[in-house]
Design a protein around this motif. Structure first.
Motif, PDB file in Angstrom:
ATOM      1  N   GLN A 147       0.848  -1.187   0.000  1.00 31.05           N
ATOM      2  CA  GLN A 147       0.000   0.000   0.000  1.00 31.05           C
ATOM      3  C   GLN A 147       0.886   1.241   0.000  1.00 31.05           C
ATOM      4  O   GLN A 147       1.989   1.249   0.540  1.00 31.05           O
ATOM      5  CB  GLN A 147      -0.895  -0.020   1.249  1.00 31.05           C
ATOM      6  N   PRO A 161      -9.392   1.450  -3.294  1.00 32.90           N
ATOM      7  CA  PRO A 161      -8.067   1.473  -2.647  1.00 32.90           C
ATOM      8  C   PRO A 161      -6.987   0.724  -3.413  1.00 32.90           C
ATOM      9  O   PRO A 161      -5.810   0.928  -3.171  1.00 32.90           O
ATOM     10  CB  PRO A 161      -8.326   0.826  -1.283  1.00 32.90           C
ATOM     11  N   LYS A 164      -3.287   4.193  -1.344  1.00 31.03           N
ATOM     12  CA  LYS A 164      -3.733   3.196  -2.317  1.00 31.03           C
ATOM     13  C   LYS A 164      -2.588   2.262  -2.704  1.00 31.03           C
ATOM     14  O   LYS A 164      -1.416   2.567  -2.502  1.00 31.03           O
ATOM     15  CB  LYS A 164      -4.289   3.872  -3.570  1.00 31.03           C
TER      16      LYS A 164
END
Length: 585
Positions: free
Chosen positions: A358, A489, A519
């Motif tokens: 992420q 996301p 994201k």
């Protein structure tokens, strides 16, 4: 008949309409026999006395007319009820098939050509209307009414009742001869039809290429050959059957063939009264029409059975295991753990292991066919891997509900598809609740707001069939806008800027970089310059991970990456030379 029974299951919500249509159809056919009985009464009146009152004949004529009107009215109501039930059922079947397509792995879908799918979902489902709207109400009535008539004739004279059925065994022999090797012939006929449908769809889809290279229908041999093959086989099969069919449809309803001579003989022998003889002939004439119409349904049953089988086979196809639990990932790290995958028997991914973090950009690079796009498609569960696991926040994605997974991931494919609706609605598909202002904001980020405003109707311009009114680059930017509007996301970009000009590509990359916070971005790219700043670059080679690291690390450590980078730089400097004239591309 099991396949046809499954089709009936779709009509269970509308059984009351079907039952009422059957009752009205039976009543209609029974009323169709009444005029024959009334004509019998008129004949008997003349036999009893030479002069019959005009008022009696007028009453009988009006009664016959009223019965025929009532027959037509009941038939109309029966067909109205059965067609309502039929088309509601067809809607349910098409919805079930559409839902089935969503649940099926893409591999199962791709086993069927677009022509085959169109043939099943449109044509074959449409032909189920024959079963539901006609075969049930009319077919039942054409069985029940002849049965009642034969019973009535049996009570008048059992010998003539058997004579009335005399055409049936002869017709069945003819029908059996006609149906010889029918299964094999029908199988080939269906395959020829599927092939023709597929080639027609391919021909229409490739019309631009055909025109550019000045091809014609005759030169596009796949198209013409399949159409000619289907035409020739169909005509040969029909011509072979026509003589049998003619005999079948002439002999079966010819119920008077045995009754007239045998009845006359029995009457002359004194074993059959004249009134009974006349009444039997009139009832037998009423027997002919239902039998003739029933025969038309019999010839369709085999074909309907084959088509219902194709529909049921699709509905019974393999499905992805779609959980309905409410697991929700906290973070959006993606892990591929020893993932292997094969299309049928051809293994295209072998022991894939990587982590896409992420807040990071993870890029997949490699030659065409190295497995990059397959990785993306496994992540969105177009297929499931045969070995290994794909995890989101440490949870196997197969344990997440499919709806949750789709909410989490925004996928921009290299195969862009726009629907034939307005550009605004095409973008809004990313979030159906989005306002017009939010749609336009996403379009600005994707660098397509300006060109949309230049179109004839701006955002209300229709994109055309599959977006054919727009260029490849325009379609790609609209697809990116749709993805940005979704604001998922996890973002997967599979060659998402391949058709975009360099200036807009830089702007899109800048917009995506601004949105990366929080994201997980997975990018598949051929232009290595677009992913040179990625946090992790995964180099694919023949279905395996050959190396991974940053751009600088791979330039130092991977000969394959060095080769790709040199090829990319050479492509950027590529030029065309024509008779001493140099044109930079």
């Amino acid at each position: 008949m099991e396949d046809i029974k499954k089709i009936f299951a779709f009509a269970k919500e509308y059984h009351y309409k079907l039952y009422s249509s059957i009752l009205m159809a039976i009543s209609s056919v029974l009323l169709g026999i009444v005029p024959f009985y009334l004509v019998y009464k008129i004949i008997m009146a003349f036999l009893k006395q030479p002069e019959v009152e005009f008022t009696y004949l007028l009453k009988m004529t009006i009664l016959i007319l009223a019965v025929l009107i009532a027959k037509s009215y009941l038939f109309l109501k029966a067909m109205s009820a059965s067609h309502e039930a039929a088309f509601d059922t067809l809607m349910g079947m098409r919805k079930s098939l559409a839902e089935k397509l969503i649940k099926m792995p893409m591999g199962e879908i791709k086993k069927r050509s677009s022509g085959q799918l169109k043939n099943i979902i449109v044509d074959m489902v449409e032909e189920m209307e024959l079963i539901l709207a006609h075969l049930i109400p009319e077919g039942v009535s054409y069985i029940v009414v002849p049965t009642i008539l034969v019973i009535c004739i049996f009570f008048l004279d059992w010998r003539l009742a058997l004579a009335a059925l005399g055409t049936v065994p002869i017709s069945l022999i003819i029908f059996k001869l006609m149906m010889q090797n029918n299964e094999e012939k029908m199988e080939y006929w269906f395959k020829a039809g599927d092939k023709m449908n597929s080639n027609i769809v391919e021909y229409i889809s490739g019309m631009e290429v055909i025109k550019i290279f000045n091809q014609t229908t005759s030169s596009f041999s796949k198209y013409t050959d399949s159409v000619k093959d289907y035409e020739k086989y169909t005509l040969d099969w029909f011509q072979e059957s026509w003589n049998y069919m003619a005999g079948f449809f002439v002999i079966l309803p010819a119920t008077l063939s045995f009754i007239v001579p045998l009845g006359a003989y029995f009457h002359l022998q004194g074993t059959l009264t004249l009134p009974a003889y006349i009444l039997v002939m009139m009832l037998a004439m009423g027997l002919g029409e239902p039998l003739s119409k029933l025969a038309r349904f019999i010839e369709s049953i085999t074909m309907i059975k084959r088509k219902s089988q194709a529909i049921n086979e699709m509905l019974a196809s393999e499905e992805l295991d779609l959980n309905e639990n409410d697991l929700a990932p906290v973070n959006h790290n993606i892990t591929f753990d020893n993932v292997s995958f094969a299309y049928d028997q051809e293994e295209v991914l072998k022991n894939i292991n990587f982590l896409a973090k992420q807040n990071n950009v993870t890029a997949l690079v490699g030659e065409s066919g190295s497995g990059k796009s397959t990785i993306a498609k496994l992540l969105v569960r177009f297929w499931d891997p045969q070995k290994g696991k794909i995890r989101l926040d440490g949870v196997d994605i197969k344990k997440l509900s499919f709806a949750r997974l789709m909410e989490t991931i925004s996928y921009v494919s290299q195969d862009i598809y726009l629907f034939d609706t307005t550009i605004r609605e095409n973008i809004r598909m990313g979030d159906l609740k989005a306002t017009d202002q939010e749609v336009e904001a996403a379009a600005r980020l994707a660098q397509c707001h300006e060109f949309i405003l230049e179109l004839e109707n701006g955002y209300e311009t229709f994109a055309g069939d599959a977006g054919n009114k727009l260029s490849g680059g325009q379609k790609q930017r609209i697809s990116i806008a749709r993805s940005l509007l979704k604001d998922a996301p996890v973002i997967i970009l599979d060659e998402a800027t391949a058709f975009t000009d360099p200036e807009n590509e830089d702007r899109i990359q800048t917009a995506l970089n601004d949105l990366i916070e929080g994201k997980t971005l997975l990018v598949i790219a051929h232009r290595l310059s677009t992913i040179a700043d990625a946090d992790n670059i995964i180099l694919m080679d023949q279905g395996r991970i050959a190396a991974q690291g940053t751009h600088q690390q791979l330039l130092k450590e991977s000969a394959i990456y060095q080769k790709l980078w040199r090829a990319h730089q050479e492509a950027m400097e590529w030029d065309i030379k024509v008779e001493g004239v140099k044109a930079n591309v």
